[in-house]
Design a protein around this motif. Structure first.
Motif, mmCIF file in Angstrom:
data_model
loop_
_atom_site.group_PDB
_atom_site.id
_atom_site.type_symbol
_atom_site.label_atom_id
_atom_site.label_comp_id
_atom_site.label_asym_id
_atom_site.label_seq_id
_atom_site.Cartn_x
_atom_site.Cartn_y
_atom_site.Cartn_z
ATOM 1 N N LYS A 80 0.831 -1.210 0.000
ATOM 2 C CA LYS A 80 0.000 0.000 0.000
ATOM 3 C C LYS A 80 0.864 1.258 0.000
ATOM 4 N N ARG A 140 2.443 1.675 -3.489
ATOM 5 C CA ARG A 140 1.547 2.203 -4.529
ATOM 6 C C ARG A 140 1.447 3.729 -4.476
ATOM 7 N N PRO A 196 3.624 3.809 -9.829
ATOM 8 C CA PRO A 196 2.629 2.928 -10.451
ATOM 9 C C PRO A 196 3.183 1.536 -10.744
ATOM 10 N N VAL A 209 4.447 -1.537 -9.378
ATOM 11 C CA VAL A 209 4.586 -2.309 -8.148
ATOM 12 C C VAL A 209 5.439 -3.540 -8.400
ATOM 13 N N ALA A 243 1.199 -8.178 -3.609
ATOM 14 C CA ALA A 243 0.449 -7.244 -4.452
ATOM 15 C C ALA A 243 -0.931 -7.796 -4.784
ATOM 16 N N THR A 264 -3.146 -7.382 -1.811
ATOM 17 C CA THR A 264 -3.514 -5.974 -1.625
ATOM 18 C C THR A 264 -4.585 -5.559 -2.625
ATOM 19 N N THR A 265 -4.483 -6.040 -3.877
ATOM 20 C CA THR A 265 -5.454 -5.704 -4.909
ATOM 21 C C THR A 265 -6.836 -6.222 -4.534
ATOM 22 N N ARG A 321 -8.366 -3.774 -2.049
ATOM 23 C CA ARG A 321 -8.571 -2.369 -2.383
ATOM 24 C C ARG A 321 -9.993 -2.141 -2.891
ATOM 25 N N GLN A 352 -4.642 4.052 -7.810
ATOM 26 C CA GLN A 352 -3.540 3.108 -7.643
ATOM 27 C C GLN A 352 -2.289 3.772 -7.148
ATOM 28 N N SER A 353 -2.006 5.006 -7.538
ATOM 29 C CA SER A 353 -0.747 5.628 -7.140
ATOM 30 C C SER A 353 -0.847 7.129 -7.245
#
Length: 602
Positions: free
Chosen positions: A545, A548, A552, A554, A578, A581-582, A585, A591-592
């Motif tokens: 997190k 990010r 962009p 990762v 990752a 985490t996705t 979310r 995303q960033s």
């Protein structure tokens, strides 16, 4: 409340011989302990500490800063020494203290885990009235606290799997700590190398114009470079000596902290078309001034003036070797003063100012298309933007960076800095890794004191699948630049441990790399991977997190890692973190966002 983790400085303390003291006078000892806690608490608070808990004769204290923890340890020992004045030896209440920088598990107001255990074990081997700290803590405090350090080597601590290098700490005031044990002398922070050693301090800018600061710094950089080409000299890197900039320092203290015998001080005045450099060489153990001189000339003579300073210093240190060794320093990468000035301005900028730096470097290269250092620095800016994931056009940056690096090698000749700064980007862009390592080896043969060369050698060794060599060379870089920000270098060491599956050793190094360079994305990637391989997915997700928010990109391709097993180990852990985490979310969340503060240049 769910448990979380964080990096913390931990201080563990207890009273030596507490049971014996209670046997002599139970009520008096208990009262003395309560009084000591009462007067000690403000010392902890003033240095940013939090008393986690007290357990009979012991205390566990957490700090956000290792410097705060060690300063507090020294203050607590001084307080104990003052309270023991006039008390019979057998009734004195003496404390043993251990300090460690490590990862801790937070449960409510309590902290647990290996970081706490190591601090407790360090306290256990400290002498009454003494302080022991770990190597990770030592790296953060050297040169930042008024204390002396003794390296007592690797110690096998109870219930700690791997041996740990430990340092004893003593205040400059003899009141705070006892005399060293028999046979152990008072030593500086770092030992002297086996050849003449020198630190060149930042020269004062006497121009009366703060905007000329970069010019004075550039003079020092050139003098350091010229001295570094003298193979029999051990020269501390600019990144370490410049940590003293703007401070009033004692050369004896500087020499102890950097582990050198000689210190060069001076000033630069640039006015109109004239330059004046003054310099003085000091033999630090005694504070004796060995030599002082002033060099005046026009701006057109500036390169000659720099060489005269370096030659004079070398001649004072070792006259018999001067002539043969300083001839190499006379080579200059450009004779165009405007190109040189543009290069100095770009060198003073960080990665977040890459567009401005590249604009200045383009102008320098346009004036002198064969200016090796400018070509190599421009290649590095292009490479670092790709590494971080901040490039708007990665393919174009890669092509341009590789072209600039190859031009730098053709133009640079035997200039070690140009060779190293060109080899690194080329290794990242995919050129033959063995050939690039050979180039860096050649640069280090020309300049054995080149800290950035050893750092890049460690990085290329990591890329080549040689983690032990990477660790060895990165540690050499740390010795040559003991006060520099060490984010990139400890990141190399941490990643080398990671690809070797030594996750427990990788973790504190990667955490420290992030602490030193909090906006540079690379160590976040490998820290998340490390946590994932350790089964600590909550921490891995938290790191992703944070990643990010910086870039962009990762999960990169990581093709710079030539060993496919190492590359897959790194990426498999990162992909797991990752992916998790996705899943968590919320839909439509950003995303960033672009970075807002500087990152270190590699």
């Amino acid at each position: 409340m769910p448990a979380t983790r964080r990096l913390a400085a931990i201080l563990a303390a207890d009273v030596a011989g507490y049971s014996r003291l209670m046997g002599l006078d139970e009520a008096g000892t208990a009262q003395a302990l309560r009084e000591h806690h009462a007067v000690a608490e403000p010392l902890v608070t003033r240095r940013g500490g939090r008393i986690v808990k007290t357990t009979g004769d012991g205390a566990l204290i957490e700090f956000g800063s290792v410097v705060g923890a060690v300063e507090c340890a020294l203050a607590l020992q001084q307080l104990a020494a003052e309270r023991n004045r006039g008390i019979a030896d057998e009734r004195r209440m003496e404390w043993r203290i251990g300090v460690h920088l490590g990862d801790v598990l937070v449960e409510g107001d309590d902290i647990l885990g290996d970081g706490v255990n190591v601090a407790a074990r360090l306290e256990g081997i400290a002498e009454p009235g003494g302080i022991c700290i770990s190597e990770d803590a030592f790296r953060q405090v050297r040169g930042k606290v008024d204390a002396g350090f003794t390296d007592i080597g690797e110690q096998q601590l109870k219930n700690i799997v791997r041996p740990l290098r430990v340092y004893r700490v003593r205040a400059e005031s003899p009141l705070a700590t006892p005399s060293p044990p028999a046979g152990e002398g008072r030593v500086g922070v770092l030992p002297h190398p086996d050849r003449p050693s020198i630190a060149v301090m930042p020269f004062a800018n006497m121009s009366g114009d703060p905007e000329q600061e970069y010019f004075a710094d550039g003079m020092v950089e050139e003098i350091i470079t010229a001295l570094s080409r003298i193979c029999w000299l051990f020269v501390i890197a600019r990144n370490s000596t410049f940590t003293y900039k703007g401070q009033s320092v004692d050369v004896k203290q500087v020499a102890r902290e950097l582990g050198v015998r000689y210190v060069l001080e001076g000033s630069v005045r640039k006015a109109g078309g004239r330059v004046r450099i003054t310099a003085q060489l000091i033999y630090a153990p005694t504070g004796t001034h060995l030599w002082a001189d002033r060099f005046d000339g026009s701006l057109e003579d500036v390169f000659e003036l720099q060489d005269k300073v370096a030659t004079s210093v070398a001649g004072v240190i070792e006259p018999t070797l001067q002539a043969a060794e300083t001839a190499r320093a006379a080579h200059r990468p450009t004779n165009d003063l405007t190109a040189y000035d543009l290069y100095l301005r770009a060198y003073a900028l960080d990665l977040t100012s890459a567009p401005e730096a590249l604009r200045l470097l383009d102008q320098a290269i346009e004036r002198d298309p064969h200016y090796g250092p400018a070509l190599a620095l421009a290649a590095n800016f292009h490479a670092q933007r790709c590494i971080a994931g901040w490039s708007q056009d990665p393919k174009a940056d890669c092509r341009k960076g590789a072209d600039l690096a190859r031009r730098a090698l053709r133009a640079g000749g035997d200039d070690p800095s140009t060779i190293v700064n060109a080899a690194g980007p080329l290794a990242f862009f995919g050129d033959d890794i063995g050939a690039m390592m050979g180039l860096v080896d050649r640069a280090l043969a020309l300049n054995p004191s080149f800290a950035r060369g050893w750092n890049n050698s460690g990085l290329l060794s990591l890329f080549a699948g040689q983690p032990e060599r990477a660790i060895e060379h990165a540690e050499t870089a740390l010795r040559l630049s003991p006060r520099a920000r060490v984010g990139t270098t400890v990141g190399i060491i941490g990643t080398a441990h990671l690809v070797s599956r030594r996750f427990g050793e990788a973790l504190p190094k990667l955490l420290l790399a992030i602490q030193e360079a909090p906006t540079f994305p690379v160590p976040y990637r490998w820290l998340a991977s490390c946590y994932a391989h350790m089964g600590r997915l909550d921490e891995a997700r938290d790191v992703v997190k944070r990643l990010r928010a910086l870039t962009p990109v990762v999960v990169p391709s990581a093709t710079q890692f030539r060993n496919p097993e190492h590359r897959e180990l790194l990426l498999s852990g990162l992909r797991l973190a990752a992916t998790e985490t996705t899943r968590q979310r919320p839909a439509g969340s950003p995303q960033s966002s672009p970075p807002t503060s500087p990152a270190t240049r590699g």
